[in-house]
Design a protein around this motif. Structure first.
Motif, mmCIF file in Angstrom:
data_model
loop_
_atom_site.group_PDB
_atom_site.id
_atom_site.type_symbol
_atom_site.label_atom_id
_atom_site.label_comp_id
_atom_site.label_asym_id
_atom_site.label_seq_id
_atom_site.Cartn_x
_atom_site.Cartn_y
_atom_site.Cartn_z
ATOM 1 N N LYS A 96 0.787 -1.283 0.103
ATOM 2 C CA LYS A 96 0.004 0.121 -0.035
ATOM 3 C C LYS A 96 1.038 1.359 0.075
ATOM 4 N N HIS A 130 -1.327 -4.646 -4.754
ATOM 5 C CA HIS A 130 -2.432 -3.613 -4.294
ATOM 6 C C HIS A 130 -2.399 -2.968 -5.567
ATOM 7 N N ASN A 198 -6.019 4.267 7.806
ATOM 8 C CA ASN A 198 -7.049 3.269 8.313
ATOM 9 C C ASN A 198 -8.685 3.656 8.762
ATOM 10 N N ASP A 218 -12.181 -6.532 -3.467
ATOM 11 C CA ASP A 218 -10.971 -5.717 -3.384
ATOM 12 C C ASP A 218 -9.622 -6.534 -3.190
ATOM 13 N N GLU A 220 -7.595 -6.592 -0.796
ATOM 14 C CA GLU A 220 -7.602 -7.201 0.736
ATOM 15 C C GLU A 220 -8.464 -6.451 1.489
ATOM 16 N N ILE A 221 -8.643 -6.969 2.869
ATOM 17 C CA ILE A 221 -9.550 -6.346 3.881
ATOM 18 C C ILE A 221 -8.460 -6.217 4.989
ATOM 19 N N ASN A 222 -8.332 -5.187 5.295
ATOM 20 C CA ASN A 222 -7.475 -4.541 6.380
ATOM 21 C C ASN A 222 -8.175 -4.474 7.914
ATOM 22 N N GLY A 225 -12.878 -1.462 7.438
ATOM 23 C CA GLY A 225 -13.589 -0.129 7.307
ATOM 24 C C GLY A 225 -14.273 -0.100 5.890
ATOM 25 N N THR A 226 -13.277 -0.364 4.835
ATOM 26 C CA THR A 226 -13.782 -0.021 3.331
ATOM 27 C C THR A 226 -14.946 -0.887 3.177
HETATM 28 C C1 R5P Z 1 -7.001 0.070 -0.431
HETATM 29 O O1 R5P Z 1 -6.955 1.063 -1.555
HETATM 30 C C2 R5P Z 1 -7.201 -1.348 -0.393
HETATM 31 O O2 R5P Z 1 -7.462 -1.721 -1.872
HETATM 32 C C3 R5P Z 1 -8.352 -1.827 0.602
HETATM 33 O O3 R5P Z 1 -9.481 -1.195 0.240
HETATM 34 C C4 R5P Z 1 -7.840 -1.220 1.687
HETATM 35 O O4 R5P Z 1 -6.439 -1.919 2.199
HETATM 36 C C5 R5P Z 1 -8.836 -1.957 2.886
HETATM 37 O O5 R5P Z 1 -8.482 -1.324 4.206
HETATM 38 P P1 R5P Z 1 -9.513 -1.357 5.151
HETATM 39 O O6 R5P Z 1 -10.066 -2.795 5.307
HETATM 40 O O7 R5P Z 1 -8.660 -0.997 6.489
HETATM 41 O O8 R5P Z 1 -10.498 -0.450 4.817
#
Ligand code: R5P
Length: 314
Positions: A96, A130, A198, A218, A220-222, A225-226
């Motif tokens: 990222k 990413h 975040n 997407d 990833e899911i971090n 939030g997204t």
């Molecule tokens: C960001 O642009 C990535 O593609 C993911 O959307 C992001 O890493 C997801 O992060 P989070 O789950 O913390 O919102």
């Protein structure tokens, strides 16, 4: 090139064992442990001289530790006269940080690519970077795979009616378009802003989701939030069922609670990152990409096309 040798670091050994099983070969003997002061010790127990060596080690949490372990493994193989070394990094951490979002920031993804090359890797094999531009950070061979190869099949079998694929931000729209094409589904795009790291804030929803089943895709899911905010916006706009899919279940911070509480019915991920017990919740389905990696490793070894495995999965 002499025969393949596969080794695993400690970050996802079950995945490495699955890859080895598909290739019908054992994992190579290696000792990886920590010294009392936390430094990493690696010893390649068998000879790698002239061999086509593949080191399997995703660089997820703890990213610094797993990355350093991989670099030390590469160095150990290099100094033991391996014929060729490929770092197999199903989840490439630090991806990222691929640009200077602020004036005095580093470009850590580029630094990691440089470190791998400097340590002695001849090539890397990764999945769902990413951003595609990261490919340009590597001056060594870089082969890449897409999780959509397995995720599309999974959702095709579900036969969800009136499906719309949702890009949770503008950057994800190319990936979403490709899913939409292959699943014969509609497309919607969310305009997301990040006021600070975040924190994901949604601005607009482009597309019609009323009465539709929505699949948010997407890389990833971090923290979650997204996708959680996206699901909320989709529901507010009349969506019927909301699903989410990504290659990499980073699942950091309060992610599991966020997903549990969310409007999302099912979260489909792959096994690029090993999920600890507490993260294996009912809502999460894990698909294996081990066979895809095994096929890619064999293709690289036999100098055959890796892109042929992608099945137009871009
Ligand atoms: C960001 O642009 C990535 O593609 C993911 O959307 C992001 O890493 C997801 O992060 P989070 O789950 O913390 O919102």
């Amino acid at each position: 090139m002499k025969k393949i040798l596969l080794f695993s670091g400690r970050s996802n050994e079950p995945f490495a064992r699955e890859v080895a099983a598909h290739l019908k070969m054992p994992l190579g003997k290696i000792v990886v442990k920590d010294f009392a002061d936390g430094e990493t010790y690696v010893n390649i127990v068998e000879t790698v001289r002239g061999r086509d060596v593949f080191l399997i080690q995703p660089t997820g949490f703890p990213a610094n530790h797993n990355l350093m372990e991989l670099l030390i493994m590469v160095d150990a193989c290099k100094r033991s006269m391996a014929g060729r070394i490929t770092a197999v990094i199903p989840y490439f951490g630090y991806a990222k940080q691929d640009r200077k979002a602020d004036v005095h920031e580093p470009i850590t993804a580029r630094l990691v690519a440089n470190l791998l090359e400097r340590a002695g890797a001849d090539g890397c094999l990764v999945m769902d970077l990413h951003a595609d531009q990261i490919q340009g950070f590597f001056d060594i061979r870089l082969d890449f795979l897409y999780a959509s190869s397995v995720i599309v099949d999974y959702f095709a079998k579900k036969k969800l009616k009136n499906l719309v694929i949702v890009a949770p931000d503008i950057g994800a729209s190319k990936r979403a378009r490709s899913y939409a094409k292959r699943l014969h589904a509609g497309l919607a795009i969310i305009d997301k802003r990040r006021p600070k790291p975040n924190v994901a804030e949604l601005l607009h929803l482009i597309g019609d989701v009323k009465g539709k089943n929505c699949l948010i895709v997407d890389d990833e899911i971090n923290t979650g939030g997204t996708v959680v905010n996206a699901a909320k916006a989709l529901k507010e706009n009349g969506a019927l069922g909301v699903f989410a899919a990504c290659a990499h279940p980073v699942f950091a911070g309060d992610c599991m609670q966020n997903l549990e509480k969310s409007e999302i019915k099912e979260v489909v991920v792959t096994n690029t990152i090993l999920l600890q017990k507490e993260k294996q919740i009912k809502k999460v389905t894990v698909l294996s990409v081990a066979r895809l990696f095994a096929d890619a490793i064999l293709a690289i070894h036999e100098e055959r096309s890796v892109s042929a495995l992608l099945n137009s999965a871009k």
